[in-house]
Design an enzyme around this catalytic site. Structure first.
Site, short mmCIF file in Angstrom:
data_model
loop_
_atom_site.label_atom_id
_atom_site.label_comp_id
_atom_site.label_asym_id
_atom_site.label_seq_id
_atom_site.Cartn_x
_atom_site.Cartn_y
_atom_site.Cartn_z
N ASN A 37 -0.11 -0.19 6.28
CA ASN A 37 0.50 -1.03 5.24
C ASN A 37 1.11 -2.22 5.96
O ASN A 37 1.87 -2.05 6.91
CB ASN A 37 1.58 -0.25 4.48
N GLY A 38 0.74 -3.44 5.53
CA GLY A 38 1.30 -4.64 6.16
C GLY A 38 0.20 -5.64 6.46
O GLY A 38 -0.91 -5.55 5.91
N ARG B 110 3.12 1.63 -7.21
CA ARG B 110 3.17 0.44 -6.34
C ARG B 110 1.96 -0.47 -6.58
O ARG B 110 1.91 -1.58 -6.07
CB ARG B 110 3.22 0.85 -4.87
N TRP C 284 -3.37 -1.88 -1.61
CA TRP C 284 -3.16 -3.11 -2.39
C TRP C 284 -3.76 -4.21 -1.53
O TRP C 284 -3.18 -4.60 -0.52
CB TRP C 284 -1.66 -3.29 -2.63
N GLU D 281 13.45 -14.10 -22.19
CA GLU D 281 12.44 -13.04 -22.31
C GLU D 281 13.00 -11.64 -22.05
O GLU D 281 12.40 -10.65 -22.45
CB GLU D 281 11.24 -13.30 -21.41
N LYS E 258 2.75 -7.69 -19.21
CA LYS E 258 2.83 -8.22 -17.85
C LYS E 258 1.72 -9.23 -17.58
O LYS E 258 1.91 -10.20 -16.88
CB LYS E 258 2.73 -7.07 -16.82
N HIS F 166 20.09 -38.07 -25.99
CA HIS F 166 19.08 -38.57 -26.94
C HIS F 166 18.83 -37.58 -28.06
O HIS F 166 17.78 -37.61 -28.70
CB HIS F 166 17.78 -38.89 -26.19
N LYS G 177 13.63 -16.82 -18.15
CA LYS G 177 14.13 -15.50 -17.72
C LYS G 177 15.15 -14.96 -18.72
O LYS G 177 15.09 -13.82 -19.15
CB LYS G 177 14.78 -15.61 -16.33
N GLU H 268 12.69 -22.35 -15.61
CA GLU H 268 12.48 -20.94 -15.23
C GLU H 268 13.70 -20.10 -15.58
O GLU H 268 13.58 -18.99 -16.10
CB GLU H 268 12.14 -20.85 -13.75
N CYS I 72 0.84 -1.20 0.00
CA CYS I 72 0.00 0.00 0.00
C CYS I 72 0.88 1.25 0.00
O CYS I 72 2.04 1.21 0.33
CB CYS I 72 -0.88 0.00 1.25
C1 AGP Z 1 7.22 -14.62 -16.72
O1 AGP Z 1 8.42 -13.91 -16.47
C2 AGP Z 1 6.39 -13.96 -17.81
N1 AGP Z 1 6.13 -12.61 -17.53
C3 AGP Z 1 5.14 -14.77 -18.13
O2 AGP Z 1 5.57 -16.05 -18.53
C4 AGP Z 1 4.11 -14.94 -17.00
O3 AGP Z 1 4.64 -15.76 -15.99
C5 AGP Z 1 2.86 -15.61 -17.58
O4 AGP Z 1 2.32 -14.75 -18.56
C6 AGP Z 1 1.80 -15.92 -16.53
O5 AGP Z 1 1.35 -14.73 -15.94
P1 AGP Z 1 0.41 -14.85 -14.62
O6 AGP Z 1 1.24 -15.50 -13.56
O7 AGP Z 1 0.03 -13.43 -14.29
O8 AGP Z 1 -0.77 -15.70 -14.97
#
Ligand code: AGP
Length: 609
Positions: A100-101, A27, A74, A489, A604, A505, A486, A482, A2
C-alpha cells in the site's frame, strides 16, 4: 488506499484473509488477491473486480494453508486488471509481495532490474518490490527486505512471503499504516484495525522505518538497521464501525484530517529534487503545443468546479494563458468556441459524473486536447481523456468532498507552474518559492486542524441561522463558493458565496441584524478592500467571522472573530482557508444532528444528468 491483511498460525488462513479483506472494503478498491503457503509452495490467486470475483476462483479449492497475505487494491499506477492486482511475484514465483503506497523511484528501479534480467508482468510501481527482494535474497527474507528498503523511496506498507520460509511474513512500513495483531500461537497483520477486531484487540502499531518478522510463535520488530525495537501493546477499544473511521465520528471528519497526507501523496514525486520545477510525467503534450496554446478551459461540477475556479486564477496568474471555467452542465450546452490548439481540463473526484463526462466528449469532438484531473484510476474520465493527472487522496467516502478538493487544488498549482515553465512566464526563483510553500502546506493544515474546538464553538453558535454569507475577492471568492456549498449540503443552512465588491449592488439588502458572515481576506493586494466590505456588513448588523493570513491584524478591528492562517504564498492560500470552512460546515451539521456522511437528496457520484 489499499487494504492489506496477513495471517500465520494454526487455523486455515484463507477464510481469515478473506474476512479481513471484506472488513477493509469500505476503503474502496478495484481488484483483490491472496497468496498462501499451500502444499510446500506459494499459491497465488488474484482478480480485477470485487472480492466476490476472487472468491469465485477460490471456492471449492479446499485450501489447507495456515499462512498467507491478501490485498484489496485502490489503483494508482496501472489500471485495475488481473495482472496489476496484488500480490506481485518475482521471476521465480518463490517471492510474493503486497503493498500500500507509492514507490516514487519505481521507473529507475524497473529499468535497473530489467537490465539485471528481471521480467515484469504488470504496469505497477509495486512490482519492483518482489524483484528487488529476489535480487537481494540469500536465504533470509528479512535481510533481503531490509536491503530493498534502502533502495526505494516513497510511501509503503509491505508484506512479503517466500516459498523457502513457510509461515514467515515480513513487514515494512513507511508513511502507510500497518498494524500487527497479537494472538495465541497465531499472529495477524492489517493496514487498518477493523480487519483485526474479530481475532484480537492487542496490537503493535508499526512506526515509519520499522520492519517486523511475523511467525506463529511471535513478532519481532526492528529498525532499518536491523536493530531490535521494543513495542508497547496498543489495546484497541474501538468497535468495528468506529474503527473504519479510525476513531472519528464520521468519514467526513476523518477525510478532513487526512488532508495533510492526501496532499503529501499528491505532491510525491512531482517536484524536482532541486525544488525548482514540476515533474508531470503523466502529461504527454508537445512543448510546442503548450507554447502555442490559445486558451485553457476548465469544466467540472460542484466542488470540482470550485477547484476549477481557483485553477483559473492560478493558471492565468502564473502561466499568463486566458482561462475560461464552466459548470459542466452549462458548458456542454453553450456551443463553446473551442478547437484544436485549446486545452480543456476536466475535474472529477469520482471520474464518473455524467455532466463532466459529456463535457469531456464535447471538447474532444471539437478538437481540443483534454486533460483529466481525477481521484479514481481507470474511471471513465480517466479513460476518455488524452492525459490524466491523478489526485492521490485515496477513497473519499463522505458525500461532501474535502480531501479531493484540496488535492485538486494541489494539481492545479503543479499544472500552473508546469505551464509557466513551459512558456517561460515565471522566474526560476518564483517557481522555487511557490513549490517550497506548497511543500509546507501539509504541516500548515495540521496547525489549522488543531483549532477544531474553536471552530466547533462558532458553528454551534450559528447552527440555528436561516442563512449565511461567504464573502471574498479573487481567490477568496473562489474559496467562498466552496465554503458555502459545504455548509448547504450537510447542515441544510442556506448559504451564499458573494464577491465582496458586488454586495452593494443588491444583496446587501439581505444583510440585517445578526446575519452571520464569513469573510475571507487572505490576498494582500485585496485585503484593505475586503476590510471595507466587512465594515459594510457590520454597519448593517452582521456578525462577521474573518479569515486572514497571520500578521494581518487590522481585520480584528472589524471582525467579531478571526481565524489566522499560517503565512504562505498568497496564491496557495485557498488550500488553507478552506479548512476552517470545512470544519465549520461539519460541526454545524453535527450540531443540527444532520446525516453528515450521507446528506439528504445527494449522492457521492452523480452519474445521471
Ligand atoms: C461536493 O461536496 C459534492 N459532493 C458534489 O458537488 C461533487 O463535488 C460533484 O458532484 C462533483 O463530483 P465529482 O468530483 O465526482 O465529479
Amino acid at each position: 488506499m489499499c487494504g492489506i491483511v496477513g495471517y500465520t498460525g494454526k487455523r486455515p488462513a484463507v477464510p481469515i484473509l478473506l474476512e479481513g479483506m471484506r472488513r477493509l472494503e469500505y476503503r474502496g478498491y478495484d481488484s483483490a488477491g491472496i497468496v498462501i503457503y499451500e502444499n510446500g509452495g506459494l499459491t497465488l490467486k488474484k482478480k480485477a473486480g470485487m472480492l466476490s470475483v476472487l472468491e469465485e476462483t477460490i471456492n471449492g479449492s479446499n485450501f489447507t494453508a495456515n499462512a498467507g497475505i491478501g490485498h484489496t487494491r485502490w489503483a494508482t499506477h496501472g489500471a485495475p486488471t488481473d495482472d496489476n492486482a496484488h500480490p506481485h511475484i518475482d521471476c521465480s514465483g518463490r517471492i510474493a509481495v503486497v503493498h500500500n503506497g507509492i514507490i516514487e523511484n519505481y521507473i529507475k528501479l524497473r529499468q535497473w532490474l530489467k537490465a539485471e534480467g528481471h521480467i515484469f508482468q504488470s504496469d505497477t510501481d509495486t512490482e519492483v518490490l518482489p524483484h528487488l527482494i529476489e535480487q537481494f535474497y540469500r536465504g533470509d527474507l528479512q535481510a533481503a527486505l531490509l536491503k530493498t528498503m534502502e533502495m526505494i523511496s516513497g510511501s509503503y506498507a509491505i508484506l512479503a512471503v517466500c516459498h523457502d520460509e513457510p509461515g514467515r511474513i515480513v513487514v515494512a512500513r513507511q508513511d502507510s499504516p500497518m498494524v500487527l495483531g497479537l494472538g495465541e500461537g497465531e499472529n495477524f497483520i492489517a493496514s487498518d484495525i477493523p480487519a483485526l477486531l474479530p481475532h484480537t484487540r492487542n496490537t503493535y502499531l508499526l512506526d515509519d522505518g520499522e520492519l517486523a518478522d511475523v511467525t506463529p510463535g511471535g513478532i519481532t520488530v526492528c529498525d532499518k538497521k536491523g536493530v531490535c525495537v521494543n513495542k508497547e501493546v496498543f489495546y484497541v477499544n474501538w468497535e468495528a464501525e468506529q474503527a473504519e473511521k479510525s476513531g472519528y465520528e464520521h468519514f467526513m471528519l476523518k477525510e478532513i484530517h487526512e488532508q495533510p497526507t492526501a496532499l503529501r501523496e499528491t505532491l510525491r514525486g512531482r517536484i524536482s529534487e532541486d525544488g525548482q520545477s514540476v515533474v508531470l510525467n503523466e502529461l504527454d503534450i508537445d512543448p510546442a503545443y503548450i507554447k502555442g496554446l490559445r486558451k485553457v478551459f476548465i469544466t467540472a461540477c460542484g466542488t470540482a468546479y470550485h477547484a476549477g475556479v481557483v485553477g483559473k486564477y492560478v493558471i492565468e496568474k502564473l502561466a499568463r494563458i486566458p482561462v475560461e471555467v464552466d459548470i459542466a452542465s452549462e458548458f456542454r450546452y453553450r456551443d463553446p468556441i473551442i478547437g484544436p490548439g485549446d486545452l480543456v481540463i476536466v475535474v472529477s473526484q469520482s471520474g464518473e459524473t455524467a455532466d463532466t463526462r459529456a463535457a469531456l466528449r464535447e471538447a474532444r469532438q471539437r478538437g481540443a486536447r483534454v486533460v483529466a484531473i481525477t481521484n479514481v484510476v481507470g474511471s471513465s474520465v480517466a479513460r476518455e481523456a488524452d492525459d490524466v493527472i491523478y489526485t492521490w487522496a485515496g477513497p473519499e467516502i463522505a458525500v461532501a468532498s474535502t480531501k479531493a478538493y484540496v488535492t485538486q487544488l494541489t494539481v492545479f498549482y503543479l499544472l500552473a507552474v508546469w505551464l509557466a515553465e513551459q512558456r517561460g512566464t515565471l522566474l526560476v526563483r518564483e517557481q522555487e518559492a511557490i513549490l517550497d510553500s506548497l511543500k509546507k502546506l501539509p504541516r500548515h493544515i495540521e496547525t489549522l486542524l488543531a483549532q477544531s474546538d474553536r471552530i466547533a464553538q462558532l458553528a454551534d453558535r450559528y447552527k440555528e441561522s436561516h442563512c449565511m454569507f461567504f464573502l471574498g475577492r479573487g481567490l477568496d471568492y473562489a474559496v467562498a463558493m466552496e465554503g458555502s456549498l459545504k455548509l448547504k449540503e450537510i447542515s441544510y443552512i442556506h448559504a451564499e458565496a458573494y464577491a465582496a465588491g458586488e454586495l452593494k449592488h443588491g444583496t446587501l439588502a439581505l444583510v440585517v441584524e445578526g446575519v452571520p458572515v464569513i469573510a475571507l481576506a487572505t490576498q494582500p493586494e485585496l485585503f484593505e478592500k475586503t476590510v471595507s466590505n466587512i465594515k459594510e456588513v457590520k454597519a448593517r448588523g452582521a456578525e462577521v467571522i474573518g479569515v486572514a493570513i497571520e500578521g494581518f491584524m487590522e481585520i480584528e478591528e472589524v471582525a467579531d472573530q478571526v481565524f489566522y492562517l499560517p503565512a504562505t504564498h498568497p496564491a496557495l492560500a485557498p488550500i488553507l482557508s478552506v479548512v476552517p470552512l470545512q470544519l465549520f460546515a461539519y460541526f454545524a451539521a453535527v450540531a443540527r444532528e444532520c446525516s453528515v456522511d450521507k446528506p439528504r437528496n445527494l449522492a457521492k457520484s452523480v452519474t445521471v444528468e
